[in-house]
Scaffold this motif. Structure first.
Motif, PDB file in Angstrom:
ATOM      1  N   GLU A 113      14.651 -21.947 -14.116  1.00  0.00           N
ATOM      2  CA  GLU A 113      14.016 -20.854 -14.729  1.00  0.00           C
ATOM      3  C   GLU A 113      14.844 -19.722 -14.603  1.00  0.00           C
ATOM      4  O   GLU A 113      15.027 -18.581 -15.481  1.00  0.00           O
ATOM      5  CB  GLU A 113      12.590 -20.402 -13.826  1.00  0.00           C
ATOM      6  CG  GLU A 113      11.674 -21.571 -14.035  1.00  0.00           C
ATOM      7  CD  GLU A 113      12.040 -22.690 -13.463  1.00  0.00           C
ATOM      8  OE1 GLU A 113      12.811 -23.087 -12.445  1.00  0.00           O
ATOM      9  OE2 GLU A 113      11.168 -23.966 -13.664  1.00  0.00           O
ATOM     10  N   GLU A 114      15.666 -19.479 -13.567  1.00  0.00           N
ATOM     11  CA  GLU A 114      16.659 -18.225 -13.493  1.00  0.00           C
ATOM     12  C   GLU A 114      17.619 -18.491 -14.170  1.00  0.00           C
ATOM     13  O   GLU A 114      18.099 -17.457 -14.883  1.00  0.00           O
ATOM     14  CB  GLU A 114      17.020 -18.313 -11.993  1.00  0.00           C
ATOM     15  CG  GLU A 114      17.997 -17.118 -11.659  1.00  0.00           C
ATOM     16  CD  GLU A 114      18.589 -16.992 -10.528  1.00  0.00           C
ATOM     17  OE1 GLU A 114      19.417 -16.037 -10.011  1.00  0.00           O
ATOM     18  OE2 GLU A 114      18.266 -17.835  -9.476  1.00  0.00           O
ATOM     19  N   LEU A 134      20.347 -16.230 -19.338  1.00  0.00           N
ATOM     20  CA  LEU A 134      21.089 -16.697 -20.314  1.00  0.00           C
ATOM     21  C   LEU A 134      20.279 -15.759 -21.704  1.00  0.00           C
ATOM     22  O   LEU A 134      20.677 -15.175 -22.420  1.00  0.00           O
ATOM     23  CB  LEU A 134      20.410 -18.093 -20.897  1.00  0.00           C
ATOM     24  CG  LEU A 134      21.567 -19.125 -20.071  1.00  0.00           C
ATOM     25  CD1 LEU A 134      21.080 -20.531 -20.380  1.00  0.00           C
ATOM     26  CD2 LEU A 134      22.994 -19.111 -20.699  1.00  0.00           C
ATOM     27  N   ARG A 135      18.805 -15.850 -21.604  1.00  0.00           N
ATOM     28  CA  ARG A 135      18.148 -14.890 -22.336  1.00  0.00           C
ATOM     29  C   ARG A 135      18.684 -13.438 -22.242  1.00  0.00           C
ATOM     30  O   ARG A 135      18.580 -12.601 -23.028  1.00  0.00           O
ATOM     31  CB  ARG A 135      16.629 -15.048 -22.321  1.00  0.00           C
ATOM     32  CG  ARG A 135      16.147 -16.443 -22.720  1.00  0.00           C
ATOM     33  CD  ARG A 135      14.715 -16.422 -22.533  1.00  0.00           C
ATOM     34  NE  ARG A 135      14.164 -17.741 -22.951  1.00  0.00           N
ATOM     35  CZ  ARG A 135      13.848 -18.268 -24.218  1.00  0.00           C
ATOM     36  NH1 ARG A 135      13.912 -17.370 -25.209  1.00  0.00           N
ATOM     37  NH2 ARG A 135      13.335 -19.329 -24.594  1.00  0.00           N
ATOM     38  N   ALA A 136      18.976 -13.029 -20.986  1.00  0.00           N
ATOM     39  CA  ALA A 136      19.277 -11.656 -20.681  1.00  0.00           C
ATOM     40  C   ALA A 136      20.574 -11.104 -21.459  1.00  0.00           C
ATOM     41  O   ALA A 136      20.657  -9.978 -21.899  1.00  0.00           O
ATOM     42  CB  ALA A 136      19.346 -11.381 -19.030  1.00  0.00           C
ATOM     43  N   VAL A 154      21.671 -27.926 -22.351  1.00  0.00           N
ATOM     44  CA  VAL A 154      22.192 -26.785 -21.601  1.00  0.00           C
ATOM     45  C   VAL A 154      21.447 -26.783 -20.162  1.00  0.00           C
ATOM     46  O   VAL A 154      22.340 -26.763 -19.154  1.00  0.00           O
ATOM     47  CB  VAL A 154      22.260 -25.289 -22.156  1.00  0.00           C
ATOM     48  CG1 VAL A 154      22.830 -24.374 -21.040  1.00  0.00           C
ATOM     49  CG2 VAL A 154      23.164 -25.371 -23.448  1.00  0.00           C
ATOM     50  N   ILE A 155      20.446 -26.524 -20.016  1.00  0.00           N
ATOM     51  CA  ILE A 155      19.464 -26.349 -18.650  1.00  0.00           C
ATOM     52  C   ILE A 155      19.482 -27.601 -18.277  1.00  0.00           C
ATOM     53  O   ILE A 155      19.793 -27.791 -16.595  1.00  0.00           O
ATOM     54  CB  ILE A 155      18.174 -26.329 -18.867  1.00  0.00           C
ATOM     55  CG1 ILE A 155      17.942 -24.794 -19.649  1.00  0.00           C
ATOM     56  CG2 ILE A 155      17.309 -26.131 -17.804  1.00  0.00           C
ATOM     57  CD1 ILE A 155      18.469 -23.508 -18.980  1.00  0.00           C
ATOM     58  N   GLN A 169      26.798 -23.628 -14.726  1.00  0.00           N
ATOM     59  CA  GLN A 169      26.086 -22.458 -15.307  1.00  0.00           C
ATOM     60  C   GLN A 169      26.866 -21.208 -15.754  1.00  0.00           C
ATOM     61  O   GLN A 169      26.674 -20.769 -16.810  1.00  0.00           O
ATOM     62  CB  GLN A 169      24.811 -22.048 -14.166  1.00  0.00           C
ATOM     63  CG  GLN A 169      24.003 -23.614 -13.991  1.00  0.00           C
ATOM     64  CD  GLN A 169      22.972 -23.138 -13.050  1.00  0.00           C
ATOM     65  OE1 GLN A 169      23.175 -22.197 -12.150  1.00  0.00           O
ATOM     66  NE2 GLN A 169      21.877 -23.817 -13.018  1.00  0.00           N
ATOM     67  N   ASP A 170      27.898 -20.802 -14.631  1.00  0.00           N
ATOM     68  CA  ASP A 170      28.651 -19.577 -15.037  1.00  0.00           C
ATOM     69  C   ASP A 170      29.351 -19.954 -16.393  1.00  0.00           C
ATOM     70  O   ASP A 170      29.668 -18.983 -17.218  1.00  0.00           O
ATOM     71  CB  ASP A 170      29.613 -19.333 -13.872  1.00  0.00           C
ATOM     72  CG  ASP A 170      28.707 -18.827 -12.587  1.00  0.00           C
ATOM     73  OD1 ASP A 170      27.747 -18.490 -12.909  1.00  0.00           O
ATOM     74  OD2 ASP A 170      29.576 -18.714 -11.593  1.00  0.00           O
TER      75      ASP A 170
END
Length: 230
Positions: free
Chosen positions: A7-8, A13-15, A192-193, A202-203
């Motif tokens: 979730e984080e 990613l959306r941010a 991706v997730i 993730q980075d």
């Protein structure tokens, strides 16, 4: 550093898109406000076509690296959506129709001679990124599609309202993407997730998405500099 929760990670990613996607670029904002000249609009269509014709190329590079058969079967549809096949017009042909609707010829689009150097550099860098980088980062770079559906819907309505000289049938590319993209987005997020399981991965995915946002922004920078001269 521990990996973020799914979730984080998705929220991060959306941010990136909320802060850096090219819907915030002044040229895009002017397009939707209806203040582009005909020359500016044609310049955008002509140069954006170089990006469009390279999408199936970068997708082909990614296809060769995806580790699973099922994912390759799903990913290949992206190439078909753009290249089309016999009896099924693809996105590239639809973009040519847009070019014709704004007053460009098929030859002007296909010969590529008038593509701006800045646009060519940005798009070629994106294709090369997808050729060289690990598949997970290459896939993550395509997550700009997360932010596209709302922009596409707005583009259709705003172009029809502000640019009546553009025939409505020339916007078929954007209408088609409204139905194609939800499937693409679902697959992108899934890949991706589920596969970015360490903080380092993730980075790297977030950096890849930032890079792609920079590519799209740079494309518009080049177009704005060339066609928005006072």
């Amino acid at each position: 550093m521990n990996a973020r929760s799914a979730e984080e990670f998705e929220s991060r990613l959306r941010a990136i898109g909320e802060q850096r996607y090219h819907h915030l670029h002044p040229f895009n904002e002017r397009m939707h406000a209806g203040t582009l000249s005909e020359e500016e609009f044609r310049g955008w269509v002509r140069n954006r076509f170089y990006y469009q014709v390279n999408l199936p190329v970068k997708d082909a590079f990614i296809l060769t690296k995806l580790p699973g058969r099922d994912d390759r079967r799903r990913w290949i549809q992206r190439i078909i959506d753009h290249d089309g096949r016999t009896g099924d017009e693809g996105g590239i042909e639809k973009w040519i129709r847009l070019g014709e609707a704004v007053g460009l010829t098929r030859q002007e689009l296909l010969d590529g001679e008038s593509v701006l150097p800045g646009v060519r550099f940005a798009v070629d860098a994106y294709v090369d990124f997808c050729r060289r980088r690990p598949w997970l980062e290459s896939v993550a770079s395509a997550l700009t599609e997360l932010f596209a559906p709302d922009l596409l819907s707005k583009r259709i309505s705003d172009v029809e309202r502000h640019y009546p000289w553009i025939a409505s049938e020339g916007l078929e590319y954007f209408r088609a993407r409204l139905t194609q993209q939800p499937k693409d987005i679902a697959h992108l997020l899934e890949l991706v997730i589920e596969n970015a399981t360490t903080a380092e991965q993730q980075d790297a995915c977030m950096r890849a998405l930032e890079f792609k946002c920079d590519v799209l922004w740079s494309l518009l920078d080049a177009v704005q500099l060339e066609y928005s001269k006072s």
